[in-house]
Motif scaffolding. Structure first.
Motif, PDB file in Angstrom:
ATOM      1  N   GLY A 321       0.642   2.250  -6.217  1.00  0.00           N
ATOM      2  CA  GLY A 321      -0.988   1.920  -6.350  1.00  0.00           C
ATOM      3  C   GLY A 321      -1.152   0.490  -6.322  1.00  0.00           C
ATOM      4  N   LEU A 322      -0.445  -0.129  -5.691  1.00  0.00           N
ATOM      5  CA  LEU A 322      -0.888  -1.589  -5.847  1.00  0.00           C
ATOM      6  C   LEU A 322      -1.855  -1.959  -4.718  1.00  0.00           C
ATOM      7  N   GLU A 323      -2.773  -3.247  -4.843  1.00  0.00           N
ATOM      8  CA  GLU A 323      -3.669  -3.505  -3.813  1.00  0.00           C
ATOM      9  C   GLU A 323      -3.011  -4.106  -2.802  1.00  0.00           C
ATOM     10  N   ILE A 324      -3.183  -3.411  -1.399  1.00  0.00           N
ATOM     11  CA  ILE A 324      -2.728  -4.045  -0.298  1.00  0.00           C
ATOM     12  C   ILE A 324      -3.777  -5.033   0.298  1.00  0.00           C
ATOM     13  N   VAL A 325      -3.234  -6.354   0.521  1.00  0.00           N
ATOM     14  CA  VAL A 325      -3.954  -7.438   0.563  1.00  0.00           C
ATOM     15  C   VAL A 325      -3.850  -7.709   2.072  1.00  0.00           C
ATOM     16  N   GLU A 326      -2.788  -7.463   2.715  1.00  0.00           N
ATOM     17  CA  GLU A 326      -2.532  -8.156   4.025  1.00  0.00           C
ATOM     18  C   GLU A 326      -1.361  -6.956   4.670  1.00  0.00           C
ATOM     19  N   ARG A 327      -1.644  -6.195   5.747  1.00  0.00           N
ATOM     20  CA  ARG A 327      -0.726  -5.544   6.442  1.00  0.00           C
ATOM     21  C   ARG A 327      -1.061  -5.449   7.930  1.00  0.00           C
ATOM     22  N   TYR A 328      -0.089  -5.138   8.820  1.00  0.00           N
ATOM     23  CA  TYR A 328      -0.349  -5.025  10.367  1.00  0.00           C
ATOM     24  C   TYR A 328       0.546  -3.873  10.769  1.00  0.00           C
ATOM     25  N   HIS A 329       0.127  -3.049  11.557  1.00  0.00           N
ATOM     26  CA  HIS A 329       1.181  -1.968  11.907  1.00  0.00           C
ATOM     27  C   HIS A 329       1.712  -2.489  13.411  1.00  0.00           C
ATOM     28  N   HIS A 330       2.724  -1.864  13.915  1.00  0.00           N
ATOM     29  CA  HIS A 330       3.339  -2.328  15.095  1.00  0.00           C
ATOM     30  C   HIS A 330       2.365  -1.755  16.346  1.00  0.00           C
ATOM     31  N   SER A 331       2.870  -2.525  17.617  1.00  0.00           N
ATOM     32  CA  SER A 331       2.172  -1.981  18.753  1.00  0.00           C
ATOM     33  C   SER A 331       2.263  -0.656  19.196  1.00  0.00           C
ATOM     34  N   PHE A 332       3.350   0.026  18.736  1.00  0.00           N
ATOM     35  CA  PHE A 332       3.354   1.441  18.880  1.00  0.00           C
ATOM     36  C   PHE A 332       4.423   1.982  17.652  1.00  0.00           C
ATOM     37  N   PRO A 333       4.334   3.438  17.524  1.00  0.00           N
ATOM     38  CA  PRO A 333       4.982   3.904  16.339  1.00  0.00           C
ATOM     39  C   PRO A 333       6.580   3.644  16.169  1.00  0.00           C
ATOM     40  N   GLY A 442      -0.510  17.386 -11.740  1.00  0.00           N
ATOM     41  CA  GLY A 442      -0.421  18.336 -10.851  1.00  0.00           C
ATOM     42  C   GLY A 442      -1.582  18.559 -10.137  1.00  0.00           C
ATOM     43  N   LYS A 443      -2.713  17.813 -10.202  1.00  0.00           N
ATOM     44  CA  LYS A 443      -4.163  17.954  -9.440  1.00  0.00           C
ATOM     45  C   LYS A 443      -4.301  16.683  -8.684  1.00  0.00           C
ATOM     46  N   THR A 444      -5.075  16.896  -7.663  1.00  0.00           N
ATOM     47  CA  THR A 444      -5.526  15.929  -6.744  1.00  0.00           C
ATOM     48  C   THR A 444      -6.805  15.195  -7.510  1.00  0.00           C
ATOM     49  N   VAL A 445      -6.778  13.882  -7.665  1.00  0.00           N
ATOM     50  CA  VAL A 445      -7.923  13.202  -8.486  1.00  0.00           C
ATOM     51  C   VAL A 445      -8.566  12.707  -7.187  1.00  0.00           C
ATOM     52  N   SER A 446      -8.062  11.790  -6.676  1.00  0.00           N
ATOM     53  CA  SER A 446      -8.616  11.069  -5.481  1.00  0.00           C
ATOM     54  C   SER A 446      -8.082  10.850  -3.997  1.00  0.00           C
ATOM     55  N   SER A 447      -8.674  10.813  -3.076  1.00  0.00           N
ATOM     56  CA  SER A 447      -8.050  10.495  -1.413  1.00  0.00           C
ATOM     57  C   SER A 447      -8.687   9.306  -1.149  1.00  0.00           C
ATOM     58  N   ASP A 448      -8.373   8.127  -0.969  1.00  0.00           N
ATOM     59  CA  ASP A 448      -8.719   7.100  -0.426  1.00  0.00           C
ATOM     60  C   ASP A 448      -8.077   6.625   0.738  1.00  0.00           C
ATOM     61  N   LEU A 449      -9.106   6.008   1.643  1.00  0.00           N
ATOM     62  CA  LEU A 449      -8.660   5.424   2.970  1.00  0.00           C
ATOM     63  C   LEU A 449      -7.911   4.152   2.599  1.00  0.00           C
ATOM     64  N   LEU A 450      -6.463   4.155   3.089  1.00  0.00           N
ATOM     65  CA  LEU A 450      -5.885   3.023   2.509  1.00  0.00           C
ATOM     66  C   LEU A 450      -5.939   1.925   3.723  1.00  0.00           C
ATOM     67  N   VAL A 451      -5.670   2.334   5.014  1.00  0.00           N
ATOM     68  CA  VAL A 451      -5.634   1.350   6.089  1.00  0.00           C
ATOM     69  C   VAL A 451      -5.797   2.266   7.449  1.00  0.00           C
ATOM     70  N   ARG A 452      -6.605   1.761   8.447  1.00  0.00           N
ATOM     71  CA  ARG A 452      -6.666   1.967   9.597  1.00  0.00           C
ATOM     72  C   ARG A 452      -5.884   1.561  10.915  1.00  0.00           C
ATOM     73  N   ASN A 453      -5.112   2.514  11.647  1.00  0.00           N
ATOM     74  CA  ASN A 453      -4.528   2.069  12.505  1.00  0.00           C
ATOM     75  C   ASN A 453      -4.697   2.473  14.001  1.00  0.00           C
ATOM     76  N   TYR A 454      -4.633   1.392  14.826  1.00  0.00           N
ATOM     77  CA  TYR A 454      -4.983   1.498  16.312  1.00  0.00           C
ATOM     78  C   TYR A 454      -3.750   1.130  16.964  1.00  0.00           C
ATOM     79  N   TYR A 455      -3.116   2.258  17.450  1.00  0.00           N
ATOM     80  CA  TYR A 455      -1.922   1.639  18.334  1.00  0.00           C
ATOM     81  C   TYR A 455      -2.433   1.734  19.816  1.00  0.00           C
TER      82      TYR A 455
END
Length: 511
Positions: A321-333, A442-455
């Protein structure tokens, strides 16, 4: 005869009148001389005139020296009463009239009063002396002091008594059985220097000595051991497989994890993968393994593979649950994680950063366990039996471009005529959203968009050479011989490219 008597009588009468006038003049002259003597005696004296007062002390009849001796004693007593003592336990600090440069102008005032009616005509001076006697002249001495002179001294006393509070702390020993050693908090104290100064100012102004007991203000620590005791639970364990990787690649991943192992992140602090792992060099212990160049081709480079370490750390941080400050995905999965869950890094370029957004520290244990990269994060448990999960959703796919065919005229990749070599594989493009889902009891409380990825789609590169392929021995023609030498086949998991959105000038570490 009768005439003689009349003449004699007239002369006698004239003599009597003359004598009378002479006597009157004598008496008047005598009176005037007496008056002058009186005025002279009144004004010409070496003592203060009657009717002169200083601080309600009568000065009449006193010489200047006698008055000075008297007022010097008075002034010394007044100045000695200007005394402030600050006390704390068995310590004390004293400030006197010398520290505040106190002074009483009694000498100047005495000189001024003594000079009254001592200049001018005798009669004018006499009238002034009489006026002084009848109406009186009263003056007051003035006490001056500069209390600001002691302000810095009081501040230094306050500083000397200041004790900074000590927060409770935890020593983290990730490789030992007892991983946490706690040290208790200690309260501090602070002294209000401004309040002390104001109290000293009031005492000096009163003219009487005084004592100021110093009563420090307790300063509580921000972190208590009771709070830290709750931050020693294992929150997350996340691992990825290194099976199929070269030993050099596994070594690089293990070395990166070793450098991260034992990291303690206080509330508000930001973790930087590049800062912790450092520059990837042979001197630092990193080895040659496959990396992806800007054209998406696989070649050996120092530190290849550590993106699997950064990807494993990213997932563990996200699941905590930590705050993601900077992250990049790869060019392909990549093959060791689902698309949208990877995190690439490169020295001087893409970094993985996250912030501890909790109220207590978190601790990272990371290590290589055979063919697995493992990251554990310890801290205060997620409330309400909570846990985070990551899910992905493909929002768009883009068809892979046809590969670009490039004639290898110099035979750099294809050694024999008629052969070809797939230098870069064509890949389809993907747009994927990564969500962080919170589950409590045992119950879903929230679902938040973490990051967007465009390979982005990748256009492959195929090198070829013109000409007919050489026949192979045997009764039937054989297939075209693969050019030699060729680069080593891609290890599993598949290497990743440099981070998006912009390509890096240096090769990116292969996952």
């Amino acid at each position: 005869m009768k005439k003689k008597y009349l003449l004699f009588g007239a002369l006698a009468l004239a003599l009597l009148v003359t004598a009378g006038f002479a006597y009157q003049n004598f008496r008047e002259k005598q009176a005037q001389e007496q008056w002058l003597a009186h005025m002279t005696e009144t004004v010409e004296r070496s003592t203060f005139y009657e009717g002169i007062f200083l601080d309600d002390v009568p000065l009449g009849g006193l010489s200047l020296q006698e008055a000075s001796d008297q007022f010097q004693k008075i002034a010394e007593q007044r100045l000695s009463d200007l005394r402030v003592e600050l006390t704390y336990e068995d310590q004390s600090w004293v400030f006197t009239h010398e520290d505040i440069q106190a002074d009483i102008d009694w000498q100047d005032k005495l000189n001024e009063l003594f000079q009254l009616a001592r200049e001018g005509q005798l009669e004018d001076r006499y009238k002034k002396v009489e006026e002084i006697r009848e109406k009186g002249v009263r003056e007051e001495t003035v006490l001056t002091m500069d209390i600001a002179k002691i302000q810095r001294g009081i501040e230094e006393i306050a500083e000397s008594l200041t004790i900074e509070p000590v927060d409770a702390d935890i020593d983290f020993h990730p490789n030992e059985k007892e991983k946490f050693v706690l040290s208790p908090e200690k309260a501090g104290q602070r002294v209000d220097a401004q309040m002390l100064y104001q109290s000293a100012e009031q005492i000096f102004a009163s003219g009487q000595p005084g004592v100021i007991p110093i009563e420090p203000i307790v300063v509580e620590p921000e972190v208590r051991m009771a709070d830290l005791e709750k931050a020693t639970s294992k929150i997350v364990t996340f691992s990825t497989s290194m099976s199929g990787s070269t030993e050099n690649r596994k070594s690089n991943i293990g070395l990166a994890l070793k450098k991260i192992n034992g990291t303690k992140l206080y509330p508000g602090e930001v973790f930087s993968f590049n800062d912790v792992v450092g520059k990837r060099t042979e001197k630092a212990g990193f080895k040659m393994a496959g990396v992806i160049k800007a054209d998406k081709s696989l070649q050996d480079g120092i530190g290849g593979g550590i993106c699997q370490a950064s990807s494993t750390v990213f997932n563990a941080a996200a699941l905590t649950g930590l705050e993601i400050v900077e992250r990049y995905h790869h060019s392909f999965p990549v093959s060791y994680l689902d698309a949208g869950l990877d995190a690439t890094v490169s020295w001087g370029g893409a970094d993985l950063k996250f912030r501890n957004n909790r109220n207590t520290p978190i601790f990272i244990r990371s290590y290589r366990d055979g063919s697995r990269a493992v990251v554990e994060i310890y801290g205060e448990p997620i409330p309400n039996n909570g846990e985070y999960r990551l899910s992905t959703k493909v929002t768009e796919t883009i068809k892979a471009p046809e590969p670009k065919r490039v004639e290898d005229k110099k035979g750099e990749f294809v050694k024999k005529p008629g052969g070809e070599y797939e230098h870069v594989k064509s890949r389809m493009g993907l747009k994927i959203n990564t969500y962080r889902v919170l589950i409590e009891n045992g119950k879903t409380v929230s679902s938040d968009l973490l990051v967007r990825n465009y390979y982005r789609p990748i256009q492959g590169i195929i090198y070829y050479r013109e000409g007919a392929p050489e026949p192979t021995p045997g009764p039937t023609p054989g297939p075209t011989e693969q050019p030699s030498p060729e680069p080593e086949p891609e290890p599993e998991p598949e290497p990743e490219p440099e981070p998006e959105p912009e390509p890096e000038p240096e090769p990116t570490e292969e996952p």
